[in-house]
Design a protein around this motif. Structure first.
Motif, PDB file in Angstrom:
ATOM      1  N   PRO A  45      -1.741  11.008   1.824  1.00  0.00           N
ATOM      2  CA  PRO A  45      -1.406   9.576   1.539  1.00  0.00           C
ATOM      3  C   PRO A  45      -0.099   9.468   2.033  1.00  0.00           C
ATOM      4  N   GLY A  46       0.687  10.217   2.666  1.00  0.00           N
ATOM      5  CA  GLY A  46       2.008  10.272   3.087  1.00  0.00           C
ATOM      6  C   GLY A  46       2.975  10.414   2.086  1.00  0.00           C
ATOM      7  N   ASP A  86      11.291   0.802  -5.223  1.00  0.00           N
ATOM      8  CA  ASP A  86      10.419  -0.306  -5.173  1.00  0.00           C
ATOM      9  C   ASP A  86      10.260  -0.209  -3.640  1.00  0.00           C
ATOM     10  N   PRO A  87       8.830  -0.404  -3.045  1.00  0.00           N
ATOM     11  CA  PRO A  87       8.712  -0.569  -1.767  1.00  0.00           C
ATOM     12  C   PRO A  87       9.220  -1.917  -1.130  1.00  0.00           C
ATOM     13  N   GLY A  88       9.341  -2.907  -2.063  1.00  0.00           N
ATOM     14  CA  GLY A  88       9.631  -4.255  -1.525  1.00  0.00           C
ATOM     15  C   GLY A  88      11.042  -4.321  -1.306  1.00  0.00           C
ATOM     16  N   ASN A  89      11.949  -2.948  -1.592  1.00  0.00           N
ATOM     17  CA  ASN A  89      13.647  -3.184  -1.251  1.00  0.00           C
ATOM     18  C   ASN A  89      13.650  -2.298   0.190  1.00  0.00           C
ATOM     19  N   PHE A  90      12.493  -1.889   0.665  1.00  0.00           N
ATOM     20  CA  PHE A  90      12.577  -1.346   2.196  1.00  0.00           C
ATOM     21  C   PHE A  90      12.687  -2.547   3.128  1.00  0.00           C
ATOM     22  N   SER A  91      13.520  -2.475   4.204  1.00  0.00           N
ATOM     23  CA  SER A  91      13.395  -3.597   5.169  1.00  0.00           C
ATOM     24  C   SER A  91      12.130  -3.483   5.825  1.00  0.00           C
ATOM     25  N   ASP A  92      11.666  -4.581   6.597  1.00  0.00           N
ATOM     26  CA  ASP A  92      10.514  -4.528   7.330  1.00  0.00           C
ATOM     27  C   ASP A  92      10.486  -3.442   8.167  1.00  0.00           C
ATOM     28  N   ILE A 147       0.803  -1.296  -0.002  1.00  0.00           N
ATOM     29  CA  ILE A 147      -0.095  -0.047  -0.150  1.00  0.00           C
ATOM     30  C   ILE A 147       0.998   1.154  -0.008  1.00  0.00           C
ATOM     31  N   ALA A 148       1.445   1.695  -1.192  1.00  0.00           N
ATOM     32  CA  ALA A 148       2.136   2.846  -1.158  1.00  0.00           C
ATOM     33  C   ALA A 148       2.043   3.501  -2.694  1.00  0.00           C
ATOM     34  N   TRP A 149       2.229   4.601  -2.890  1.00  0.00           N
ATOM     35  CA  TRP A 149       2.088   5.408  -3.822  1.00  0.00           C
ATOM     36  C   TRP A 149       3.413   6.324  -4.510  1.00  0.00           C
ATOM     37  N   GLY A 150       3.274   6.575  -5.754  1.00  0.00           N
ATOM     38  CA  GLY A 150       4.641   7.192  -6.372  1.00  0.00           C
ATOM     39  C   GLY A 150       4.586   7.955  -7.353  1.00  0.00           C
ATOM     40  N   PHE A 151       5.465   8.598  -7.891  1.00  0.00           N
ATOM     41  CA  PHE A 151       5.401   9.426  -9.338  1.00  0.00           C
ATOM     42  C   PHE A 151       6.213   8.362 -10.252  1.00  0.00           C
ATOM     43  N   ASP A 152       5.394   7.835 -11.130  1.00  0.00           N
ATOM     44  CA  ASP A 152       6.015   6.917 -12.197  1.00  0.00           C
ATOM     45  C   ASP A 152       6.508   5.654 -11.392  1.00  0.00           C
ATOM     46  N   ASN A 153       5.931   5.097 -10.254  1.00  0.00           N
ATOM     47  CA  ASN A 153       6.605   4.105  -9.502  1.00  0.00           C
ATOM     48  C   ASN A 153       5.698   2.936  -9.873  1.00  0.00           C
ATOM     49  N   ARG A 154       5.964   2.123 -10.731  1.00  0.00           N
ATOM     50  CA  ARG A 154       5.223   1.076 -11.146  1.00  0.00           C
ATOM     51  C   ARG A 154       5.365  -0.380 -10.122  1.00  0.00           C
ATOM     52  N   GLU A 155       5.696  -0.069  -9.185  1.00  0.00           N
ATOM     53  CA  GLU A 155       5.852  -1.044  -7.954  1.00  0.00           C
ATOM     54  C   GLU A 155       4.845  -0.600  -7.027  1.00  0.00           C
ATOM     55  N   GLY A 168       4.821   3.418   7.361  1.00  0.00           N
ATOM     56  CA  GLY A 168       3.269   3.089   7.220  1.00  0.00           C
ATOM     57  C   GLY A 168       3.125   2.388   5.860  1.00  0.00           C
ATOM     58  N   ILE A 169       3.893   1.631   5.346  1.00  0.00           N
ATOM     59  CA  ILE A 169       3.732   0.762   4.077  1.00  0.00           C
ATOM     60  C   ILE A 169       3.215  -0.545   4.550  1.00  0.00           C
ATOM     61  N   ARG A 170       1.944  -1.030   4.348  1.00  0.00           N
ATOM     62  CA  ARG A 170       1.545  -2.262   4.729  1.00  0.00           C
ATOM     63  C   ARG A 170       1.520  -3.082   3.327  1.00  0.00           C
ATOM     64  N   ARG A 171       1.472  -4.516   3.486  1.00  0.00           N
ATOM     65  CA  ARG A 171       1.558  -5.431   2.475  1.00  0.00           C
ATOM     66  C   ARG A 171      -0.059  -5.450   2.280  1.00  0.00           C
ATOM     67  N   LEU A 172      -0.311  -5.662   0.891  1.00  0.00           N
ATOM     68  CA  LEU A 172      -1.794  -5.843   0.553  1.00  0.00           C
ATOM     69  C   LEU A 172      -2.246  -7.329   0.867  1.00  0.00           C
ATOM     70  N   PRO A 173      -3.425  -7.472   1.063  1.00  0.00           N
ATOM     71  CA  PRO A 173      -4.008  -8.902   1.375  1.00  0.00           C
ATOM     72  C   PRO A 173      -3.223  -9.853   0.211  1.00  0.00           C
ATOM     73  N   THR A 174      -2.783 -11.117   0.917  1.00  0.00           N
ATOM     74  CA  THR A 174      -2.060 -11.916  -0.041  1.00  0.00           C
ATOM     75  C   THR A 174      -3.262 -13.166  -0.333  1.00  0.00           C
ATOM     76  N   THR A 175      -4.218 -13.074   0.081  1.00  0.00           N
ATOM     77  CA  THR A 175      -5.449 -13.960  -0.586  1.00  0.00           C
ATOM     78  C   THR A 175      -7.000 -13.267  -0.728  1.00  0.00           C
TER      79      THR A 175
END
Length: 447
Positions: free
Chosen positions: A367-368, A374-380, A308-316, A387-394
């Motif tokens: 929105p922060g 890539d938000p996946g490149n941040f550590s937990d 759950i993140a947003w950005g300018f031209d951020n395709r992740e 405040g970046i949460r994982r989307l539901p996985t199911t």
């Protein structure tokens, strides 16, 4: 086009059948067809359909929903403005329909009526929503009882364009014949994966067009002995397919998301809209990614959005603010919802998106900070701090979030929300013991 235009076009084209179509809670496009000789009366009185179809699932079962059993019916009343002569089948046209009760009122369980309610809410503010969708899909053929990609093309490669040039030319010609304006086409990451971008239009028309594009691509592909699949993850070892939603809010000729004085030219209203979408995204995901198969696609580092993140031209990011076009910056600024696919009913996805965003505008939700990597490149720990949460996985997890989101439930209304949740819970239960491969195979032909 009005009713008289439709009747004249049907006579001129010597039509035999006119399909009265709708997209259901399972994300499947269904309908009935009237003989053209009965069109003058059917276009106003509609075609009867059992109330049970509001609880019909994408796995061809009937979910348990009160007042959606064998007793009672609604009428499929076509929208004349959606009339389209279908180039890929003989002597046939189609129209998208509203579900109308026997006392002449919109049925509370109609997904199309839900989007119309959200657009009416906007209209009362003197505003409108423009939207379009990037359609991703695969061409496949059957070999030894299994579907395989129709070619081994490479991402954005010209050899992929050559491989399917004939079928895609036929697809584009069929879309053009139906008045659909095409922006871009290219091959995507997977073998024989395609992406087709359609010009923006008013949001209701955009949702209608999503259905028409899907039907057209699949119908033309059949003539080439191919199956076009819009399933979110048809091949487990290949890239998934999305239906990225681009959207903007307008007041007259003014794009309300554009402000040249703000960073990235994104207006404060646009920021609040993003804030609302991000705030409700876990529940909204149940509408925009509506199948068990969807969640095999939403993985980190796959450019499908997983956080759950947003950005300018951020395709992740779940929300991307695309670059504007030179010389028409004010007209071209829009937002893109990445976490959407064709298993989500487009009327529910767009209506839910508006309900979430408008809540953000009304409550001035922030929105922060935009994310530039890539938000996946941040550590937990870094994600937690931001405040970046994982989307539901199911799908089950997304449905839980939807059930807890009172803003979305209130927007949907009690009957539609109860039906949708029951349908999707039924689908979750159906697939609970299936492997990812079995799930993919069952979704392959459906979308």
């Amino acid at each position: 086009m009005n009713v008289q235009d439709v009747l004249q076009s049907a006579r001129t084209a010597n039509l035999r059948l006119v399909r009265f179509q709708y997209c259901d809670n399972g994300g499947v496009i269904r309908g009935k067809a009237t003989h053209a000789s009965r069109l003058p009366t059917r276009i106003s009185e509609g075609i009867g359909q059992t109330l049970a179809m509001g609880a019909w699932t994408g796995v061809e079962t009937l979910a348990a929903v009160e007042r959606m059993g064998p007793v009672g019916e609604f009428r499929l009343i076509p929208d004349p403005q959606t009339f389209s002569i279908l180039p890929y089948v003989p002597n046939t046209a189609s129209m998208m329909c509203d579900m109308i009760t026997l006392d002449g009122q919109p049925w509370a369980a109609d997904p199309r009526a839900f989007l119309k309610r959200m657009l009416a809410r906007l209209a009362r503010q003197g505003r409108r929503c423009e939207a379009s969708v990037e359609h991703e899909f695969y061409f496949a053929r059957q070999e030894m009882g299994k579907y395989v990609p129709a070619d081994r093309s490479l991402c954005y490669s010209t050899n992929g364009l050559d491989e399917q040039a004939e079928v895609m030319d036929a697809v584009l010609a069929a879309l053009e014949a139906q008045g659909i304006l095409i922006e871009l086409f290219h091959t995507e990451l997977g073998p024989s994966q395609q992406e087709l971008s359609i010009h923006h239009s008013e949001a209701l028309r955009a949702a209608d067009t999503v259905c028409l594009v899907r039907e057209t691509v699949r119908g033309v592909a059949r003539k080439f002995d191919l199956l076009a699949t819009f399933a979110p993850k048809p091949f487990i070892d290949q890239a998934g397919s999305g239906a990225h939603i681009h959207f903007s809010l307008w007041e007259g000729k003014r794009n309300l998301f554009y402000d040249p004085t703000q960073p990235g030219t994104l207006s404060q209203l646009g920021r609040h809209f993003i804030g609302g979408v991000l705030h409700h995204l876990r529940g909204l995901l149940a509408l925009s990614c509506g199948s068990v198969n969807s969640y095999s696609r939403l993985l980190p580092h796959f450019w499908s959005s997983a956080y759950i993140a947003w950005g300018f031209d951020n395709r992740e990011g779940a929300i991307r603010v695309p670059s504007t076009f030179w010389g028409r910056e004010g007209d071209s600024l829009n937002l893109e919802l990445k976490c959407a696919d064709h298993s989500g009913n487009p009327y529910l996805a767009l209506g839910g998106l508006l309900a979430a965003g408008l809540d953000g505008v009304e409550r001035r939700l922030e929105p922060g900070e935009p994310v530039a990597i890539d938000p996946g490149n941040f550590s937990d720990a870094e994600r937690e701090q931001r405040g970046i949460r994982r989307l539901p996985t199911t799908l089950s997890e997304a449905l839980d979030a939807l059930e807890q989101d009172q803003v979305l439930l209130d927007a949907l209304g009690p009957l539609l929300s109860a039906a949708y949740l029951a349908v999707k819970r039924n689908e979750v239960d159906f697939f609970k013991d299936k492997s990812p491969e079995e799930i993919a195979a069952q979704h392959f032909y459906k979308f």
